[in-house]
Structures are given as C-alpha cells and as structure tokens.
Scaffold this motif. Structure first.
Motif, PDB file in Angstrom:
ATOM      1  N   LEU A  52      52.922  32.271  17.703  1.00  0.00           N
ATOM      2  CA  LEU A  52      53.952  30.897  17.684  1.00  0.00           C
ATOM      3  C   LEU A  52      52.489  30.212  17.231  1.00  0.00           C
ATOM      4  CD1 LEU A  52      55.987  29.404  17.153  1.00  0.00           C
ATOM      5  CD2 LEU A  52      55.621  28.808  19.389  1.00  0.00           C
ATOM      6  N   ASN A  53      51.005  29.919  17.742  1.00  0.00           N
ATOM      7  CA  ASN A  53      49.805  29.468  17.120  1.00  0.00           C
ATOM      8  C   ASN A  53      48.972  29.959  16.507  1.00  0.00           C
ATOM      9  OD1 ASN A  53      49.469  27.330  19.421  1.00  0.00           O
ATOM     10  ND2 ASN A  53      48.500  29.367  20.943  1.00  0.00           N
ATOM     11  N   ARG A  54      49.421  31.447  15.322  1.00  0.00           N
ATOM     12  CA  ARG A  54      49.051  31.452  14.274  1.00  0.00           C
ATOM     13  C   ARG A  54      49.460  31.492  13.072  1.00  0.00           C
ATOM     14  NH1 ARG A  54      49.306  37.816  14.408  1.00  0.00           N
ATOM     15  NH2 ARG A  54      48.347  37.854  12.164  1.00  0.00           N
ATOM     16  N   LEU A  55      51.077  31.162  13.027  1.00  0.00           N
ATOM     17  CA  LEU A  55      51.599  30.599  12.329  1.00  0.00           C
ATOM     18  C   LEU A  55      51.139  29.366  12.006  1.00  0.00           C
ATOM     19  CD1 LEU A  55      55.613  31.189  13.689  1.00  0.00           C
ATOM     20  CD2 LEU A  55      54.517  32.053  11.721  1.00  0.00           C
ATOM     21  N   ASP A  56      50.419  28.646  12.349  1.00  0.00           N
ATOM     22  CA  ASP A  56      49.936  27.326  11.735  1.00  0.00           C
ATOM     23  C   ASP A  56      49.339  27.551  11.128  1.00  0.00           C
ATOM     24  OD1 ASP A  56      51.837  25.439  12.822  1.00  0.00           O
ATOM     25  OD2 ASP A  56      50.519  25.375  14.860  1.00  0.00           O
ATOM     26  N   THR A  57      47.611  28.559  10.692  1.00  0.00           N
ATOM     27  CA  THR A  57      46.922  28.905  10.443  1.00  0.00           C
ATOM     28  C   THR A  57      47.464  28.561   9.008  1.00  0.00           C
ATOM     29  OG1 THR A  57      47.521  31.252  10.355  1.00  0.00           O
ATOM     30  CG2 THR A  57      46.039  30.015  11.815  1.00  0.00           C
ATOM     31  N   PRO A  58      46.856  28.276   7.628  1.00  0.00           N
ATOM     32  CA  PRO A  58      46.804  27.579   6.816  1.00  0.00           C
ATOM     33  C   PRO A  58      47.328  29.237   5.443  1.00  0.00           C
ATOM     34  CG  PRO A  58      44.762  26.874   7.203  1.00  0.00           C
ATOM     35  CD  PRO A  58      45.154  27.620   8.390  1.00  0.00           C
ATOM     36  N   ASP A  59      46.638  30.172   5.808  1.00  0.00           N
ATOM     37  CA  ASP A  59      47.141  31.618   5.121  1.00  0.00           C
ATOM     38  C   ASP A  59      48.204  32.308   5.681  1.00  0.00           C
ATOM     39  OD1 ASP A  59      46.147  32.609   7.497  1.00  0.00           O
ATOM     40  OD2 ASP A  59      44.940  34.201   6.731  1.00  0.00           O
ATOM     41  N   ILE A  60      48.851  32.227   6.381  1.00  0.00           N
ATOM     42  CA  ILE A  60      49.307  32.798   6.615  1.00  0.00           C
ATOM     43  C   ILE A  60      50.879  31.572   6.640  1.00  0.00           C
ATOM     44  CG2 ILE A  60      50.972  32.981   9.204  1.00  0.00           C
ATOM     45  CD1 ILE A  60      49.142  34.340  10.612  1.00  0.00           C
ATOM     46  N   GLN A  61      50.463  30.202   6.993  1.00  0.00           N
ATOM     47  CA  GLN A  61      51.480  29.435   6.424  1.00  0.00           C
ATOM     48  C   GLN A  61      52.228  29.365   4.868  1.00  0.00           C
ATOM     49  OE1 GLN A  61      50.380  25.842   7.532  1.00  0.00           O
ATOM     50  NE2 GLN A  61      52.106  25.188   8.550  1.00  0.00           N
ATOM     51  N   SER A  62      50.816  29.394   4.186  1.00  0.00           N
ATOM     52  CA  SER A  62      51.212  30.213   2.558  1.00  0.00           C
ATOM     53  C   SER A  62      52.136  30.630   2.810  1.00  0.00           C
ATOM     54  CB  SER A  62      49.530  29.716   1.974  1.00  0.00           C
ATOM     55  OG  SER A  62      49.746  30.054   0.609  1.00  0.00           O
ATOM     56  N   ALA A  63      51.506  32.766   3.033  1.00  0.00           N
ATOM     57  CA  ALA A  63      52.145  33.402   2.814  1.00  0.00           C
ATOM     58  C   ALA A  63      53.838  32.965   3.256  1.00  0.00           C
ATOM     59  CB  ALA A  63      51.337  34.890   3.212  1.00  0.00           C
ATOM     60  N   ILE A  64      53.967  32.892   4.272  1.00  0.00           N
ATOM     61  CA  ILE A  64      55.051  32.736   4.154  1.00  0.00           C
ATOM     62  C   ILE A  64      56.213  31.793   3.390  1.00  0.00           C
ATOM     63  CG2 ILE A  64      57.076  31.273   6.737  1.00  0.00           C
ATOM     64  CD1 ILE A  64      54.994  33.068   8.808  1.00  0.00           C
ATOM     65  N   SER A  65      55.899  30.448   3.483  1.00  0.00           N
ATOM     66  CA  SER A  65      56.209  29.923   2.247  1.00  0.00           C
ATOM     67  C   SER A  65      56.410  30.521   1.089  1.00  0.00           C
ATOM     68  CB  SER A  65      55.990  28.490   2.000  1.00  0.00           C
ATOM     69  OG  SER A  65      54.211  28.269   1.810  1.00  0.00           O
ATOM     70  N   LYS A  66      56.225  31.380   0.927  1.00  0.00           N
ATOM     71  CA  LYS A  66      56.106  32.141  -0.363  1.00  0.00           C
ATOM     72  C   LYS A  66      57.375  33.391  -1.069  1.00  0.00           C
ATOM     73  CE  LYS A  66      51.629  30.809  -2.320  1.00  0.00           C
ATOM     74  NZ  LYS A  66      50.411  30.724  -2.103  1.00  0.00           N
ATOM     75  N   ALA A  67      57.258  33.965   0.899  1.00  0.00           N
ATOM     76  CA  ALA A  67      58.339  35.187   0.983  1.00  0.00           C
ATOM     77  C   ALA A  67      59.444  35.192   0.935  1.00  0.00           C
ATOM     78  CB  ALA A  67      57.390  35.315   2.521  1.00  0.00           C
ATOM     79  N   GLN A  68      60.093  36.791   0.369  1.00  0.00           N
ATOM     80  CA  GLN A  68      61.524  36.424   0.320  1.00  0.00           C
ATOM     81  C   GLN A  68      61.904  37.194   1.623  1.00  0.00           C
ATOM     82  OE1 GLN A  68      61.537  38.296  -3.540  1.00  0.00           O
ATOM     83  NE2 GLN A  68      62.174  37.128  -4.519  1.00  0.00           N
ATOM     84  N   ILE A  69      61.013  38.253   2.331  1.00  0.00           N
ATOM     85  CA  ILE A  69      61.382  38.911   3.315  1.00  0.00           C
ATOM     86  C   ILE A  69      60.079  38.609   4.261  1.00  0.00           C
ATOM     87  CG2 ILE A  69      62.045  40.991   4.210  1.00  0.00           C
ATOM     88  CD1 ILE A  69      63.163  41.510   1.372  1.00  0.00           C
ATOM     89  N   ILE A  70      60.837  38.465   5.481  1.00  0.00           N
ATOM     90  CA  ILE A  70      59.852  38.136   6.581  1.00  0.00           C
ATOM     91  C   ILE A  70      59.944  39.616   7.313  1.00  0.00           C
ATOM     92  CG2 ILE A  70      58.400  36.495   8.041  1.00  0.00           C
ATOM     93  CD1 ILE A  70      59.569  34.683   6.830  1.00  0.00           C
ATOM     94  N   LEU A  71      58.729  39.711   8.006  1.00  0.00           N
ATOM     95  CA  LEU A  71      59.714  41.186   8.929  1.00  0.00           C
ATOM     96  C   LEU A  71      58.711  40.739  10.184  1.00  0.00           C
ATOM     97  CD1 LEU A  71      59.214  44.271   6.670  1.00  0.00           C
ATOM     98  CD2 LEU A  71      60.612  43.298   7.306  1.00  0.00           C
ATOM     99  N   ILE A  72      58.697  41.136  11.828  1.00  0.00           N
ATOM    100  CA  ILE A  72      58.224  40.417  12.840  1.00  0.00           C
ATOM    101  C   ILE A  72      58.329  41.754  13.731  1.00  0.00           C
ATOM    102  CG2 ILE A  72      57.880  39.019  14.261  1.00  0.00           C
ATOM    103  CD1 ILE A  72      59.850  37.540  13.518  1.00  0.00           C
TER     104      ILE A  72
END
Length: 158
Positions: A52-72
């Motif tokens: 949850l804390n890592r989701l606030d890092t810019p590189d992760i936010q940027s990648a997630i905002s552009k993704a079509q698919i997210i795997l967790i």
C-alpha cells in the motif's frame, strides 16, 4: 502489464533466473512479436501494508496509470508475520484479527489502483499455503490460508 507484490512476483526461487511467472508471461506473450511491455515491481517479503505504501512511489504510480493489466501477489507474508509473532503459542485468534486488517488494506490497494487507473483489469493471484512444508501437523494453518484466499476472492469480486 504491471506485476506487483511479494517474492512470487519478484521471481524468488526461480532456478532459471527469469523472474518467475512474470518472466514466463513475458517470454510467452512476446515469443514471436513484441506485443506487451511488462513492469515487475515484485519485492521479497512484501506485506499488504508495505505494498500500500509502495503504491505512492512515482514509478509505480506511473506504470499502473498506463497499464492495461495489473497482476498482484500479496498476503502470504501478512500471515507469516502473525506466525512469527505467535510462534510459541499458535492459536486461531491472532490470525482472525489480522485477517480483518488484511481485508481492509487489500480494499485500499484496489481503491488506490482504481484511482490511478480506472480501466485496467486487475488480477489478484491467490497465494499458496506458506505453511505446508514447515508445519504439516498444525491443521489450523491450512484452514487459515484457505480463509485468507476466500477473503481475497470476495474482495476481488467487489
């Protein structure tokens, strides 16, 4: 595609050194043509609070905002933390209490990802039973892992 989570996503234990399931997906999807870009944000030992804390890092936010698919992959280390904290007196109660907190954090993870990307398909991969190889005699631990996976499934259904 973005893969994020714990050691399973990072590829820990992959004897081929190919980033585990993320590497297999990359090789399979891009076998003949470069069809997809995969970002791997797996981190060994990650729990839901850390993810949850890592989701606030810019590189992760940027990648997630552009993704079509997210795997967790996430959750097994949350259970392992409870186990380590109660190793001398393993009872069901601390796991049940932590499951509620896990459920809340998992909902927050999905909400955060949805806020960053309302259109991506998000797949939560159920975790294996982290106790099977170590505590075969304690049947409650299998029940706990199964219950947590059921909780995860219910949240993804929402």
């Amino acid at each position: 595609m973005v893969a994020i989570g714990d050691s399973l996503t990072e590829g820990v234990g992959d004897e081929t050194n190919n980033e585990g399931y993320v590497g297999i997906l990359d090789e399979t999807i891009n076998a003949e043509y470069d069809l997809a870009h995969l970002d791997n944000f797996g981190k060994r030992g990650n729990r839901t609070d850390q993810l949850l804390n890592r989701l606030d890092t810019p590189d992760i936010q940027s990648a997630i905002s552009k993704a079509q698919i997210i795997l967790i992959t996430i959750g097994a280390n949350d259970i392992m933390k409870v186990l380590r904290e109660n190793i001398t007196n393993i009872t069901y109660e601390p796991f049940a209490k932590e499951k509620e907190a896990y459920e809340n954090r998992l909902k927050q993870i999905f909400e955060k990802m949805r806020a960053d990307n309302p259109r991506a398909k998000i797949y939560l991969i159920g975790f294996y039973n982290p106790f099977e190889g170590y505590f075969k005699d304690i049947k409650e631990l299998t029940l706990i892992a199964d219950e947590w996976n059921k909780t995860s499934k219910a949240i993804t259904g929402q």
